[in-house]
Design a protein around this motif. Sequence first.
Motif, short mmCIF file in Angstrom:
data_model
loop_
_atom_site.label_atom_id
_atom_site.label_comp_id
_atom_site.label_asym_id
_atom_site.label_seq_id
_atom_site.Cartn_x
_atom_site.Cartn_y
_atom_site.Cartn_z
N SER A 70 1.03 0.77 4.01
CA SER A 70 -0.01 1.03 5.00
C SER A 70 -0.67 2.38 4.77
O SER A 70 -1.89 2.52 4.89
CB SER A 70 0.60 0.95 6.40
OG SER A 70 -0.37 1.26 7.38
N GLN B 169 -2.98 2.14 1.72
CA GLN B 169 -4.20 1.39 2.02
C GLN B 169 -5.18 2.22 2.84
O GLN B 169 -6.39 2.10 2.69
CB GLN B 169 -3.84 0.11 2.77
CG GLN B 169 -3.13 -0.93 1.91
CD GLN B 169 -2.66 -2.13 2.71
OE1 GLN B 169 -2.92 -2.22 3.91
NE2 GLN B 169 -1.96 -3.05 2.05
N GLU C 276 -7.59 4.25 0.69
CA GLU C 276 -8.53 3.60 -0.21
C GLU C 276 -9.97 3.98 0.13
O GLU C 276 -10.38 3.98 1.29
CB GLU C 276 -8.35 2.08 -0.14
CG GLU C 276 -7.02 1.61 -0.72
CD GLU C 276 -6.87 0.09 -0.64
OE1 GLU C 276 -7.81 -0.56 -0.11
OE2 GLU C 276 -5.84 -0.43 -1.09
#
Length: 221
Positions: free
Chosen positions: A10, A13, A16
Amino acid sequence: MSARDKILASLRQSLEGTQPLANPFDASLVDKPWRYKPEERITRLKELMTAVHSEVHLTSSQAWPALVCKLLAERAINKLLVAPTTAHGKALANYCENEDSALKLLAYDRPIEEWKRELFDEVPASLTGTLAGIAATGTLVVQPSPAEPRLMSLVPPLHIALLKASQIYDNLYQAQQHWPKPMPSNLLLISGPSKTADIEQVLAYGAHGPKDLIVLLVEDA
């Protein structure tokens, strides 16, 4: 997937599409204000360490073993904890043998559990090497190792530290540039004998370590 892996996934991500911020660190802020001429480093370190009750002696690579024996004899100390496998341990052992010295050299060659009482109650002094010196703060950098465990510089009432003049740096930042890579897991920064004023604001020495510190500054021969 474990809970740990889910949390890490998590976090990854969430990054990103983002860009890392530029590192704003400016070495000159911690380095430039604390620079000294090479000939001033010894003088500054000696002044700062002497001001906090350390004893500092200038010596040479040939003369320091005799100086150690002299300083201990003046204090009526006849036992010294050393690391016999180090270069300075071997040098002192050779000197004592050649000069038929009465000084008894003790080796930290057993697990602490086997001689804890002897170390804490019967060892009056120790000799260790140092990794560096810091002129800006009058500090020794000591790197404990299997040959010279941390307790060697913390337990005996008198700690004698050998410091090469060539290893005195202007400030902590400069000293860090010369530390082993990867960075050691344990480094000691020593700026004088152990002291505290926790009780009634009365300064006492030897509360958490040696009450006396002798630094031998070994000038390059």
